[in-house]
Design a protein around this motif. Structure first.
Motif, PDB file in Angstrom:
ATOM      1  N   GLU A  15       1.772  20.580  43.798  1.00 32.55           N
ATOM      2  CA  GLU A  15       2.732  20.973  42.744  1.00 32.55           C
ATOM      3  C   GLU A  15       4.145  21.061  43.312  1.00 32.55           C
ATOM      4  N   ALA A  16       4.268  21.605  44.538  1.00 33.32           N
ATOM      5  CA  ALA A  16       5.587  21.707  45.162  1.00 33.32           C
ATOM      6  C   ALA A  16       6.149  20.322  45.463  1.00 33.32           C
ATOM      7  N   ALA A  17       5.273  19.418  45.883  1.00 38.32           N
ATOM      8  CA  ALA A  17       5.728  18.055  46.171  1.00 38.32           C
ATOM      9  C   ALA A  17       6.191  17.354  44.898  1.00 38.32           C
ATOM     10  N   ARG A  18       5.384  17.544  43.816  1.00 39.21           N
ATOM     11  CA  ARG A  18       5.789  16.931  42.542  1.00 39.21           C
ATOM     12  C   ARG A  18       7.101  17.519  42.045  1.00 39.21           C
ATOM     13  N   ARG A  19       7.269  18.828  42.185  1.00 39.39           N
ATOM     14  CA  ARG A  19       8.504  19.481  41.749  1.00 39.39           C
ATOM     15  C   ARG A  19       9.700  18.967  42.549  1.00 39.39           C
ATOM     16  N   LYS A  20       9.493  18.858  43.872  1.00 42.03           N
ATOM     17  CA  LYS A  20      10.570  18.377  44.720  1.00 42.03           C
ATOM     18  C   LYS A  20      10.941  16.939  44.365  1.00 42.03           C
ATOM     19  N   GLU A  21       9.910  16.130  44.086  1.00 43.62           N
ATOM     20  CA  GLU A  21      10.180  14.740  43.719  1.00 43.62           C
ATOM     21  C   GLU A  21      10.909  14.663  42.364  1.00 43.62           C
ATOM     22  N   TYR A  22      10.516  15.554  41.413  1.00 45.11           N
ATOM     23  CA  TYR A  22      11.171  15.556  40.099  1.00 45.11           C
ATOM     24  C   TYR A  22      12.645  15.962  40.226  1.00 45.11           C
ATOM     25  N   ILE A  23      12.907  16.987  41.057  1.00 46.66           N
ATOM     26  CA  ILE A  23      14.288  17.446  41.238  1.00 46.66           C
ATOM     27  C   ILE A  23      15.120  16.364  41.901  1.00 46.66           C
ATOM     28  N   LYS A  24      14.501  15.685  42.859  1.00 50.85           N
ATOM     29  CA  LYS A  24      15.219  14.596  43.521  1.00 50.85           C
ATOM     30  C   LYS A  24      15.541  13.470  42.533  1.00 50.85           C
ATOM     31  N   GLN A  25      14.555  13.154  41.699  1.00 51.43           N
ATOM     32  CA  GLN A  25      14.768  12.110  40.701  1.00 51.43           C
ATOM     33  C   GLN A  25      15.813  12.546  39.670  1.00 51.43           C
ATOM     34  N   LYS A  26      15.744  13.803  39.239  1.00 52.12           N
ATOM     35  CA  LYS A  26      16.702  14.323  38.251  1.00 52.12           C
ATOM     36  C   LYS A  26      18.105  14.338  38.820  1.00 52.12           C
ATOM     37  N   HIS A  27      18.223  14.702  40.084  1.00 53.35           N
ATOM     38  CA  HIS A  27      19.530  14.710  40.741  1.00 53.35           C
ATOM     39  C   HIS A  27      20.118  13.312  40.781  1.00 53.35           C
ATOM     40  N   ALA A  28      19.265  12.332  41.089  1.00 60.67           N
ATOM     41  CA  ALA A  28      19.749  10.947  41.132  1.00 60.67           C
ATOM     42  C   ALA A  28      20.178  10.465  39.734  1.00 60.67           C
ATOM     43  N   GLU A  29      19.454  10.941  38.697  1.00 58.11           N
ATOM     44  CA  GLU A  29      19.796  10.544  37.337  1.00 58.11           C
ATOM     45  C   GLU A  29      21.106  11.177  36.862  1.00 58.11           C
ATOM     46  N   LEU A  30      21.394  12.404  37.296  1.00 58.31           N
ATOM     47  CA  LEU A  30      22.537  13.143  36.770  1.00 58.31           C
ATOM     48  C   LEU A  30      23.819  12.929  37.562  1.00 58.31           C
ATOM     49  N   ILE A  31      23.727  12.541  38.779  1.00 54.90           N
ATOM     50  CA  ILE A  31      24.921  12.438  39.606  1.00 54.90           C
ATOM     51  C   ILE A  31      25.892  11.397  39.054  1.00 54.90           C
ATOM     52  N   GLY A  32      25.341  10.302  38.497  1.00 60.08           N
ATOM     53  CA  GLY A  32      26.201   9.270  37.910  1.00 60.08           C
ATOM     54  C   GLY A  32      26.900   9.734  36.636  1.00 60.08           C
ATOM     55  N   PRO A  33      26.135  10.271  35.642  1.00 57.52           N
ATOM     56  CA  PRO A  33      26.795  10.778  34.429  1.00 57.52           C
ATOM     57  C   PRO A  33      27.813  11.877  34.698  1.00 57.52           C
ATOM     58  N   LEU A  34      27.544  12.732  35.678  1.00 55.69           N
ATOM     59  CA  LEU A  34      28.523  13.774  36.004  1.00 55.69           C
ATOM     60  C   LEU A  34      29.822  13.153  36.516  1.00 55.69           C
ATOM     61  N   ALA A  35      29.689  12.142  37.341  1.00 55.73           N
ATOM     62  CA  ALA A  35      30.893  11.460  37.830  1.00 55.73           C
ATOM     63  C   ALA A  35      31.630  10.774  36.685  1.00 55.73           C
ATOM     64  N   ASP A  36      30.871  10.211  35.744  1.00 55.53           N
ATOM     65  CA  ASP A  36      31.505   9.569  34.586  1.00 55.53           C
ATOM     66  C   ASP A  36      32.246  10.594  33.719  1.00 55.53           C
ATOM     67  N   MET A  37      31.622  11.765  33.519  1.00 54.96           N
ATOM     68  CA  MET A  37      32.275  12.809  32.738  1.00 54.96           C
ATOM     69  C   MET A  37      33.551  13.293  33.415  1.00 54.96           C
TER      70      MET A  37
ATOM     71  N   GLU B  14      36.152  10.752  32.748  1.00 51.73           N
ATOM     72  CA  GLU B  14      36.643  10.840  31.371  1.00 51.73           C
ATOM     73  C   GLU B  14      37.641  11.980  31.222  1.00 51.73           C
ATOM     74  N   LEU B  15      37.381  13.088  31.896  1.00 51.06           N
ATOM     75  CA  LEU B  15      38.343  14.199  31.858  1.00 51.06           C
ATOM     76  C   LEU B  15      39.659  13.790  32.508  1.00 51.06           C
ATOM     77  N   ASP B  16      39.569  13.032  33.595  1.00 49.25           N
ATOM     78  CA  ASP B  16      40.794  12.541  34.239  1.00 49.25           C
ATOM     79  C   ASP B  16      41.573  11.628  33.291  1.00 49.25           C
ATOM     80  N   ASN B  17      40.856  10.821  32.510  1.00 45.60           N
ATOM     81  CA  ASN B  17      41.527   9.943  31.549  1.00 45.60           C
ATOM     82  C   ASN B  17      42.095  10.723  30.365  1.00 45.60           C
ATOM     83  N   ALA B  18      41.463  11.841  30.019  1.00 44.43           N
ATOM     84  CA  ALA B  18      41.939  12.647  28.892  1.00 44.43           C
ATOM     85  C   ALA B  18      43.180  13.456  29.244  1.00 44.43           C
ATOM     86  N   ALA B  19      43.383  13.733  30.531  1.00 46.21           N
ATOM     87  CA  ALA B  19      44.521  14.568  30.937  1.00 46.21           C
ATOM     88  C   ALA B  19      45.864  13.971  30.523  1.00 46.21           C
TER      89      ALA B  19
END
Length: 421
Positions: A17-39, A42-47
């Protein structure tokens, strides 16, 4: 041995369970890092857009007092329009931050991995939101100021109209409450009646000012006609130039030209094609018609205005010389579009000529125009309002102007001074 296998099995499941959780967090981090950079981008463009709106808001603040109502409202709307795009961006970022915060409650490890990006995103969003909210407040205040200016201008105009009308009736020894009947004893007052009354006593008010106080109402016929014209396509747009019998736009559409088969069935010259007889009597004649006689489209001496044979039940075309059957649609449209006389009710009229005064200094309410002959009724406090029934009138004994009216606080009627000597 069985007892030992149970803890081992539990430990194995927990490790999986810990391994699956760690793998999910790693996958989620990889999924979110790009959209966060895009957001963040976008804030830089809105300024810069927020900076443009701030410049427009500062300019509006500096010139608001000198702008007309129309210009003030236009510029306030323009500033608000500049805020729409960055506001949409900020709302999108705010929704994403709230969604991530909910995920991070369940997965604290994910919050630790994204702590730097989330902090930068939230801080920039909050800072831009404060700046944009200030601009939106300026635009909103500009709109409110435009409304207040419009009301003040309308009220000044109403006071001018009311004062001139009241002067006319008071000069004849009457009272403003009798003004409606003095203008029109029949009980139906129009703008023309008011103009005639003012001209009678050599007092003129521009028609635009009266129409601003008593705006004319659009007639139902004109409103319906405008709606029909907006829905109907332009008639005769594809017809050749020079057609003398082309009908006006919005009238009955012209029937289509007859086909070759219909032309062969047309009657020869001199046939009674418009005498109103049943088509059953005409059918035998159509079978024997000669080919060279199917020329009903060309005008003849007996039928100078004929374009083509009329179908059964078809309305007659409009002729050049205004013959019978000419409905004159243009004149009908103009007549329907003319506004009918604006009838003004007594309640509306009396509401328009009301005048109120507000007490700005303690004053005595008395029972007579002449101060020397008056008796004190009571004192009026600062901030009280009195509805004027008569005046201002001059008290010649002391040289001050006084009005007769009713105190709104308790309904007491009396005279008060509106200007000192």
């Amino acid at each position: 041995g069985a007892r030992r296998r149970v803890p081992l099995e539990r430990e194995r499941r927990e490790a999986e369970e810990a391994a699956r959780r760690k793998e999910y967090i790693k996958q989620k981090h990889a999924e979110l890092i790009g959209p966060l950079a895009d957001m963040l981008a976008e804030l830089d463009n809105a300024a810069p857009k927020i900076g443009d709106s701030e410049a427009a808001a500062n300019a509006l603040n500096q010139e608001a007092a000198m702008l007309s109502v129309v210009d003030l409202k236009t510029k306030s709307d323009a500033v608000m329009d500049l805020c729409k795009v960055p506001r949409t961006t900020l709302n999108t970022v705010a929704d994403m931050v709230n969604s991530l915060n909910q995920d991070m409650v369940e997965f604290p490890e994910l919050a630790e991995l994204l702590r730097h990006e989330m902090t930068a995103l939230s801080s920039k969003k909050d800072m831009l939101d404060v700046r944009l909210s200030a601009v939106e407040n300026v635009a909103s205040n500009g709109r409110q100021l435009a409304m207040h200016k419009a009301f003040a201008e309308h009220e000044a105009l109403r006071m001018e109209v009311a004062a001139k009308l009241r002067v006319c009736i008071e000069a004849q020894g009457g009272k403003p409450e009798d003004l409606f009947e003095a203008i029109s004893p029949s009980g139906l007052v129009t703008l023309d009646d008011i103009h005639a009354y003012l001209r009678k006593y050599q007092c003129v008010i521009e028609a635009e000012k009266l129409e601003a106080i008593f705006p004319p109402e659009p007639t139902p016929a004109a409103t319906k006609l405008e709606a029909e014209e907006a829905q109907q396509p332009a008639q005769g747009a594809d017809k050749p130039a020079g057609g003398a019998e082309a009908k006006a736009e919005g009238t009955e559409p012209k029937p289509a030209e007859p086909s070759a088969a219909e032309a062969n069935e047309a009657k020869p010259e001199g046939a009674k094609g418009e005498d109103g007889k049943d088509s059953k009597e005409e059918e035998p004649k159509q079978d024997g018609a000669k080919p060279d006689e199917a020329k009903a489209d060309a005008p003849t001496d007996e039928q100078p205005n004929a374009e083509r044979p009329k179908a059964d039940g078809e309305a007659p075309e409009a002729s050049k010389d205004g013959a019978a059957g000419d409905a004159k649609p243009e004149e009908a449209k103009v007549e329907a579009a003319k506004p009918k006389p604006r009838l003004i009710s007594k309640e509306e009229f009396m509401r328009a000529i009301r005048i109120f005064y507000k007490v700005v200094k303690e004053i005595v309410l008395s029972d007579n125009l002449l101060i020397e002959q008056s008796r004190q009724i009571r004192r009026m406090d600062i901030g009280e309002v009195i509805e004027v029934h008569q005046g201002p009138m001059l008290d010649p004994s002391v040289g001050v102007y006084r009005v007769h009216g009713k105190a709104l606080r308790d309904g007491i009627v009396g005279w008060v001074t509106v200007a000192g000597n």
